[in-house]
Design a protein around this motif. Structure first.
Motif, PDB file in Angstrom:
ATOM      1  N   GLY A  75       0.709  -1.152   0.121  1.00  0.00           N
ATOM      2  CA  GLY A  75      -0.248   0.030  -0.177  1.00  0.00           C
ATOM      3  C   GLY A  75       0.490   1.402  -0.348  1.00  0.00           C
ATOM      4  N   ASN A  76       1.994   1.021  -0.097  1.00  0.00           N
ATOM      5  CA  ASN A  76       3.389   2.279  -0.144  1.00  0.00           C
ATOM      6  C   ASN A  76       3.643   2.883  -1.386  1.00  0.00           C
ATOM      7  N   PRO A  77       3.553   3.484  -1.884  1.00  0.00           N
ATOM      8  CA  PRO A  77       4.490   4.307  -3.175  1.00  0.00           C
ATOM      9  C   PRO A  77       5.954   3.563  -3.347  1.00  0.00           C
ATOM     10  N   VAL A  78       6.141   3.413  -4.289  1.00  0.00           N
ATOM     11  CA  VAL A  78       7.280   2.032  -4.495  1.00  0.00           C
ATOM     12  C   VAL A  78       8.477   3.649  -4.533  1.00  0.00           C
ATOM     13  N   ASN A  79       9.932   3.346  -3.827  1.00  0.00           N
ATOM     14  CA  ASN A  79      10.958   4.644  -3.950  1.00  0.00           C
ATOM     15  C   ASN A  79      11.615   4.870  -5.576  1.00  0.00           C
ATOM     16  N   THR A  80      11.841   4.313  -6.368  1.00  0.00           N
ATOM     17  CA  THR A  80      12.401   4.332  -7.723  1.00  0.00           C
ATOM     18  C   THR A  80      11.908   5.493  -8.104  1.00  0.00           C
ATOM     19  N   LYS A  81      12.785   5.687  -9.687  1.00  0.00           N
ATOM     20  CA  LYS A  81      12.293   6.936 -10.698  1.00  0.00           C
ATOM     21  C   LYS A  81      11.490   6.155 -10.984  1.00  0.00           C
ATOM     22  N   ALA A  82      11.695   4.935 -11.717  1.00  0.00           N
ATOM     23  CA  ALA A  82      10.436   4.424 -12.597  1.00  0.00           C
ATOM     24  C   ALA A  82       8.714   4.592 -12.530  1.00  0.00           C
TER      25      ALA A  82
ATOM     26  N   LYS B  12       3.705   9.964 -12.164  1.00  0.00           N
ATOM     27  CA  LYS B  12       3.272  11.695 -12.406  1.00  0.00           C
ATOM     28  C   LYS B  12       2.496  10.668 -14.273  1.00  0.00           C
ATOM     29  N   GLU B  13       3.027  10.423 -14.931  1.00  0.00           N
ATOM     30  CA  GLU B  13       1.789   9.593 -16.339  1.00  0.00           C
ATOM     31  C   GLU B  13       0.464   9.616 -16.073  1.00  0.00           C
ATOM     32  N   TYR B  14       0.184   8.735 -14.395  1.00  0.00           N
ATOM     33  CA  TYR B  14      -1.196   8.138 -14.218  1.00  0.00           C
ATOM     34  C   TYR B  14      -1.624   9.823 -13.530  1.00  0.00           C
ATOM     35  N   LYS B  15      -0.894  10.433 -13.467  1.00  0.00           N
ATOM     36  CA  LYS B  15      -1.437  12.200 -12.837  1.00  0.00           C
ATOM     37  C   LYS B  15      -2.450  12.487 -13.737  1.00  0.00           C
ATOM     38  N   VAL B  16      -1.767  12.595 -14.957  1.00  0.00           N
ATOM     39  CA  VAL B  16      -1.589  13.672 -16.403  1.00  0.00           C
ATOM     40  C   VAL B  16      -2.904  12.566 -16.985  1.00  0.00           C
ATOM     41  N   LEU B  17      -2.753  11.655 -17.339  1.00  0.00           N
ATOM     42  CA  LEU B  17      -3.706  10.752 -17.863  1.00  0.00           C
ATOM     43  C   LEU B  17      -5.073  11.234 -17.061  1.00  0.00           C
ATOM     44  N   LYS B  18      -5.324  11.024 -15.804  1.00  0.00           N
ATOM     45  CA  LYS B  18      -6.243  11.151 -15.000  1.00  0.00           C
ATOM     46  C   LYS B  18      -7.307  12.199 -15.371  1.00  0.00           C
TER      47      LYS B  18
END
Length: 273
Positions: free
Chosen positions: A243-250, A256-262
Protein backbone atom coordinates in the motif's frame (compact mmCIF):
# COMPACT_ATOMS: atom_id res chain seq x y z
CA UNK A 1 -7.00 56.30 -15.09
CA UNK A 2 -10.76 56.18 -14.58
CA UNK A 3 -12.75 59.41 -14.55
CA UNK A 4 -16.13 60.23 -13.03
CA UNK A 5 -17.58 62.76 -15.51
CA UNK A 6 -20.97 62.69 -13.76
CA UNK A 7 -19.59 63.32 -10.28
CA UNK A 8 -18.56 61.00 -7.43
CA UNK A 9 -21.87 59.09 -7.55
CA UNK A 10 -21.96 58.77 -11.33
CA UNK A 11 -20.61 56.12 -13.67
CA UNK A 12 -16.85 55.83 -14.15
CA UNK A 13 -15.14 55.95 -17.51
CA UNK A 14 -11.68 54.54 -18.20
CA UNK A 15 -9.25 52.11 -16.58
CA UNK A 16 -8.77 51.49 -12.86
CA UNK A 17 -6.19 48.79 -12.12
CA UNK A 18 -7.52 45.64 -13.83
CA UNK A 19 -10.99 47.08 -14.42
CA UNK A 20 -12.24 49.00 -17.45
CA UNK A 21 -15.38 51.14 -17.17
CA UNK A 22 -17.39 52.31 -20.18
CA UNK A 23 -20.92 52.98 -21.44
CA UNK A 24 -22.78 50.49 -23.65
CA UNK A 25 -26.21 51.35 -25.01
CA UNK A 26 -26.53 54.02 -22.35
CA UNK A 27 -25.67 51.62 -19.52
CA UNK A 28 -22.49 51.63 -17.40
CA UNK A 29 -20.40 48.49 -17.95
CA UNK A 30 -17.28 47.19 -16.22
CA UNK A 31 -15.01 44.34 -17.29
CA UNK A 32 -11.72 42.92 -16.12
CA UNK A 33 -8.50 42.84 -18.14
CA UNK A 34 -5.21 41.01 -17.75
CA UNK A 35 -4.30 37.40 -17.01
CA UNK A 36 -7.08 35.81 -14.90
CA UNK A 37 -4.91 32.83 -13.98
CA UNK A 38 -5.70 29.14 -14.38
CA UNK A 39 -9.45 28.68 -14.94
CA UNK A 40 -11.51 26.53 -12.60
CA UNK A 41 -13.62 23.64 -13.88
CA UNK A 42 -16.69 25.84 -13.49
CA UNK A 43 -15.10 28.55 -15.61
CA UNK A 44 -14.14 26.00 -18.25
CA UNK A 45 -17.71 24.71 -18.27
CA UNK A 46 -19.05 28.23 -18.71
CA UNK A 47 -16.64 28.88 -21.57
CA UNK A 48 -17.68 25.71 -23.36
CA UNK A 49 -21.35 26.53 -22.80
CA UNK A 50 -20.83 29.95 -24.37
CA UNK A 51 -18.81 28.51 -27.25
CA UNK A 52 -21.49 25.91 -28.04
CA UNK A 53 -24.19 28.58 -27.79
CA UNK A 54 -22.40 31.04 -30.05
CA UNK A 55 -21.76 28.34 -32.62
CA UNK A 56 -25.51 28.21 -33.23
CA UNK A 57 -26.38 31.85 -32.53
CA UNK A 58 -23.90 33.13 -35.11
CA UNK A 59 -25.54 31.01 -37.83
CA UNK A 60 -29.16 31.93 -37.12
CA UNK A 61 -28.83 35.70 -36.76
CA UNK A 62 -30.77 36.40 -39.96
CA UNK A 63 -33.78 34.75 -38.33
CA UNK A 64 -33.35 36.00 -34.75
CA UNK A 65 -32.74 39.60 -35.82
CA UNK A 66 -36.37 39.54 -36.93
CA UNK A 67 -37.88 37.12 -34.41
CA UNK A 68 -36.46 38.94 -31.36
CA UNK A 69 -36.79 42.47 -32.73
CA UNK A 70 -40.06 43.17 -30.93
CA UNK A 71 -38.85 41.80 -27.59
CA UNK A 72 -35.64 43.81 -27.78
CA UNK A 73 -37.36 47.06 -28.78
CA UNK A 74 -37.22 49.73 -26.08
CA UNK A 75 -34.70 47.83 -23.95
CA UNK A 76 -30.91 47.89 -23.63
CA UNK A 77 -30.78 44.36 -25.04
CA UNK A 78 -30.65 43.37 -28.69
CA UNK A 79 -31.68 40.32 -30.70
CA UNK A 80 -28.22 38.79 -30.41
CA UNK A 81 -28.26 39.12 -26.60
CA UNK A 82 -31.69 37.52 -26.36
CA UNK A 83 -30.86 34.59 -28.64
CA UNK A 84 -27.65 33.94 -26.72
CA UNK A 85 -29.36 34.14 -23.34
CA UNK A 86 -32.28 31.85 -24.21
CA UNK A 87 -30.15 29.14 -25.78
CA UNK A 88 -27.47 29.20 -23.07
CA UNK A 89 -30.01 29.13 -20.23
CA UNK A 90 -32.62 26.77 -21.62
CA UNK A 91 -31.24 24.67 -24.47
CA UNK A 92 -27.95 23.12 -23.36
CA UNK A 93 -27.44 19.58 -22.14
CA UNK A 94 -24.60 17.51 -20.73
CA UNK A 95 -21.74 18.45 -18.46
CA UNK A 96 -18.30 19.82 -19.22
CA UNK A 97 -16.48 18.81 -21.35
CA UNK A 98 -19.47 17.31 -23.23
CA UNK A 99 -21.90 20.24 -23.35
CA UNK A 100 -24.09 20.42 -26.45
CA UNK A 101 -27.31 22.00 -27.70
CA UNK A 102 -30.66 20.33 -27.01
CA UNK A 103 -32.31 21.45 -30.23
CA UNK A 104 -35.81 20.60 -29.01
CA UNK A 105 -35.51 23.31 -26.33
CA UNK A 106 -34.17 26.16 -28.45
CA UNK A 107 -36.24 29.36 -28.12
CA UNK A 108 -36.26 31.68 -31.13
CA UNK A 109 -39.09 34.08 -30.28
CA UNK A 110 -41.46 35.06 -27.49
CA UNK A 111 -44.84 36.70 -27.97
CA UNK A 112 -48.59 36.57 -27.45
CA UNK A 113 -49.65 35.82 -31.01
CA UNK A 114 -51.19 32.32 -31.25
CA UNK A 115 -48.92 29.61 -32.56
CA UNK A 116 -50.16 26.56 -34.46
CA UNK A 117 -50.91 22.89 -33.89
CA UNK A 118 -50.13 19.81 -35.97
CA UNK A 119 -46.63 20.93 -36.88
CA UNK A 120 -44.91 18.56 -39.30
CA UNK A 121 -41.83 18.37 -41.48
CA UNK A 122 -41.65 15.82 -44.28
CA UNK A 123 -38.77 14.86 -46.51
CA UNK A 124 -39.55 15.09 -50.23
CA UNK A 125 -37.47 14.38 -53.33
CA UNK A 126 -36.16 17.93 -53.76
CA UNK A 127 -36.59 19.42 -50.30
CA UNK A 128 -38.78 19.46 -47.21
CA UNK A 129 -42.44 20.25 -46.69
CA UNK A 130 -43.35 22.08 -43.49
CA UNK A 131 -47.03 22.05 -42.54
CA UNK A 132 -49.27 23.32 -39.74
CA UNK A 133 -52.91 23.77 -38.78
CA UNK A 134 -53.94 26.96 -40.65
CA UNK A 135 -56.49 27.99 -38.01
CA UNK A 136 -56.04 31.53 -36.72
CA UNK A 137 -55.62 34.93 -38.30
CA UNK A 138 -55.23 34.16 -41.97
CA UNK A 139 -52.77 36.89 -42.93
CA UNK A 140 -50.17 36.20 -40.23
CA UNK A 141 -46.72 35.74 -41.75
CA UNK A 142 -44.98 32.37 -41.35
CA UNK A 143 -41.28 32.31 -40.40
CA UNK A 144 -39.33 29.05 -40.73
CA UNK A 145 -35.79 28.17 -39.71
CA UNK A 146 -33.93 25.03 -40.79
CA UNK A 147 -30.72 24.40 -38.88
CA UNK A 148 -28.10 21.93 -40.16
CA UNK A 149 -25.91 20.80 -37.22
CA UNK A 150 -23.33 18.93 -39.30
CA UNK A 151 -22.56 21.91 -41.51
CA UNK A 152 -23.31 24.40 -38.74
CA UNK A 153 -25.43 26.31 -41.21
CA UNK A 154 -28.97 27.64 -41.26
CA UNK A 155 -31.65 28.49 -43.79
CA UNK A 156 -33.97 31.30 -42.72
CA UNK A 157 -37.27 31.85 -44.49
CA UNK A 158 -38.45 35.12 -42.99
CA UNK A 159 -41.58 35.62 -45.10
CA UNK A 160 -42.46 32.09 -46.11
CA UNK A 161 -46.18 32.55 -46.70
CA UNK A 162 -49.43 33.40 -44.93
CA UNK A 163 -50.71 31.30 -42.05
CA UNK A 164 -53.75 30.16 -44.03
CA UNK A 165 -51.50 28.45 -46.61
CA UNK A 166 -51.09 25.58 -44.15
CA UNK A 167 -47.80 24.40 -45.64
CA UNK A 168 -44.60 25.59 -47.27
CA UNK A 169 -42.05 23.74 -49.41
CA UNK A 170 -38.33 24.52 -49.04
CA UNK A 171 -35.90 23.45 -51.76
CA UNK A 172 -32.73 21.77 -50.49
CA UNK A 173 -29.83 20.28 -52.39
CA UNK A 174 -29.24 16.57 -51.92
CA UNK A 175 -26.38 16.75 -49.42
CA UNK A 176 -28.32 18.89 -46.96
CA UNK A 177 -31.49 16.94 -47.54
CA UNK A 178 -29.77 13.76 -46.33
CA UNK A 179 -28.13 15.32 -43.27
CA UNK A 180 -29.75 16.02 -39.87
CA UNK A 181 -32.17 18.96 -39.94
CA UNK A 182 -33.65 20.77 -36.94
CA UNK A 183 -36.75 22.78 -37.85
CA UNK A 184 -38.48 25.71 -36.14
CA UNK A 185 -41.44 27.96 -36.87
CA UNK A 186 -43.09 31.11 -35.56
CA UNK A 187 -45.81 33.48 -36.76
CA UNK A 188 -45.73 37.26 -37.07
CA UNK A 189 -48.73 39.54 -37.53
CA UNK A 190 -49.16 41.18 -40.92
CA UNK A 191 -48.56 44.63 -39.40
CA UNK A 192 -45.39 43.44 -37.68
CA UNK A 193 -46.60 44.42 -34.21
CA UNK A 194 -46.95 40.95 -32.70
CA UNK A 195 -45.19 37.61 -32.84
CA UNK A 196 -45.81 34.11 -31.48
CA UNK A 197 -43.61 31.91 -29.35
CA UNK A 198 -41.35 29.85 -31.55
CA UNK A 199 -42.06 26.13 -31.83
CA UNK A 200 -39.78 23.19 -32.52
CA UNK A 201 -41.20 21.31 -35.50
CA UNK A 202 -38.85 18.37 -35.19
CA UNK A 203 -35.82 16.57 -36.54
CA UNK A 204 -35.19 14.88 -39.86
CA UNK A 205 -32.55 12.20 -40.49
CA UNK A 206 -31.67 11.74 -36.83
CA UNK A 207 -29.07 13.34 -34.60
CA UNK A 208 -26.02 11.98 -36.42
CA UNK A 209 -22.69 12.64 -34.78
CA UNK A 210 -20.42 15.12 -36.49
CA UNK A 211 -16.89 14.30 -37.64
CA UNK A 212 -15.64 16.39 -34.72
CA UNK A 213 -17.67 14.37 -32.21
CA UNK A 214 -16.48 11.09 -33.70
CA UNK A 215 -12.88 12.29 -33.56
CA UNK A 216 -13.32 13.35 -29.93
CA UNK A 217 -14.68 9.92 -29.02
CA UNK A 218 -11.78 8.18 -30.75
CA UNK A 219 -9.26 10.39 -28.96
CA UNK A 220 -10.95 9.79 -25.62
CA UNK A 221 -10.96 6.03 -26.21
CA UNK A 222 -7.22 6.00 -26.98
CA UNK A 223 -6.36 8.05 -23.90
CA UNK A 224 -8.65 5.90 -21.74
CA UNK A 225 -7.03 2.74 -23.09
CA UNK A 226 -3.58 4.00 -22.11
CA UNK A 227 -4.85 5.20 -18.73
CA UNK A 228 -6.30 1.77 -17.93
CA UNK A 229 -2.92 0.14 -18.57
CA UNK A 230 -1.03 2.73 -16.52
CA UNK A 231 -3.57 2.66 -13.69
CA UNK A 232 -3.43 -1.13 -13.43
CA UNK A 233 0.38 -1.08 -13.28
CA UNK A 234 0.39 1.83 -10.80
CA UNK A 235 -2.09 0.20 -8.41
CA UNK A 236 -0.44 -3.22 -8.73
CA UNK A 237 2.95 -1.83 -7.71
CA UNK A 238 1.45 -0.02 -4.70
CA UNK A 239 -0.37 -3.18 -3.64
CA UNK A 240 2.83 -5.22 -3.98
CA UNK A 241 4.58 -2.69 -1.73
CA UNK A 242 1.97 -3.09 1.02
CA UNK A 243 0.00 0.00 0.00
CA UNK A 244 2.98 2.33 -0.13
CA UNK A 245 4.53 4.17 -3.11
CA UNK A 246 7.64 2.52 -4.54
CA UNK A 247 10.78 4.57 -4.08
CA UNK A 248 12.17 4.27 -7.60
CA UNK A 249 12.52 6.66 -10.52
CA UNK A 250 10.47 4.34 -12.73
CA UNK A 251 7.58 4.39 -10.27
CA UNK A 252 7.74 8.17 -9.94
CA UNK A 253 7.49 8.46 -13.72
CA UNK A 254 4.60 6.01 -13.70
CA UNK A 255 2.84 8.03 -11.00
CA UNK A 256 3.32 11.24 -12.97
CA UNK A 257 1.86 9.68 -16.12
CA UNK A 258 -1.05 8.29 -14.10
CA UNK A 259 -1.93 11.73 -12.75
CA UNK A 260 -1.52 13.44 -16.14
CA UNK A 261 -3.78 10.94 -17.89
CA UNK A 262 -6.37 11.04 -15.12
CA UNK A 263 -6.54 14.84 -15.28
CA UNK A 264 -6.70 14.75 -19.07
CA UNK A 265 -9.67 12.38 -19.05
CA UNK A 266 -11.57 14.70 -16.73
CA UNK A 267 -11.35 17.53 -19.26
CA UNK A 268 -11.37 15.62 -22.53
CA UNK A 269 -14.59 15.69 -24.60
CA UNK A 270 -15.93 12.49 -26.12
CA UNK A 271 -16.66 10.56 -22.93
CA UNK A 272 -19.26 7.81 -23.57
CA UNK A 273 -22.72 8.37 -22.17
Amino acid sequence: MAKAPSGPLGALNGKLRNLVFYMLNGQPVVRTIGDPGKPSRGQLANRQAMSVTMEMVSRISEFTNVSFELEARGTVRNAHNLATSYIKKHALKGEYPNISVDYSKVILSNGNLPGANDLKIEKKEKGVLVSWDPSGKQDDTVMILLYHPLEKAAMSVINACRRDAGSYFIDLYEKRLDEPIEAYICFKSANGKAISDSAYIGNLNGAVESAEELSQKQTYALVKQRFDVVEADYLQQIAANYGNPVNTKAFRNLKKEYKVLKDKLEHLPGKPG
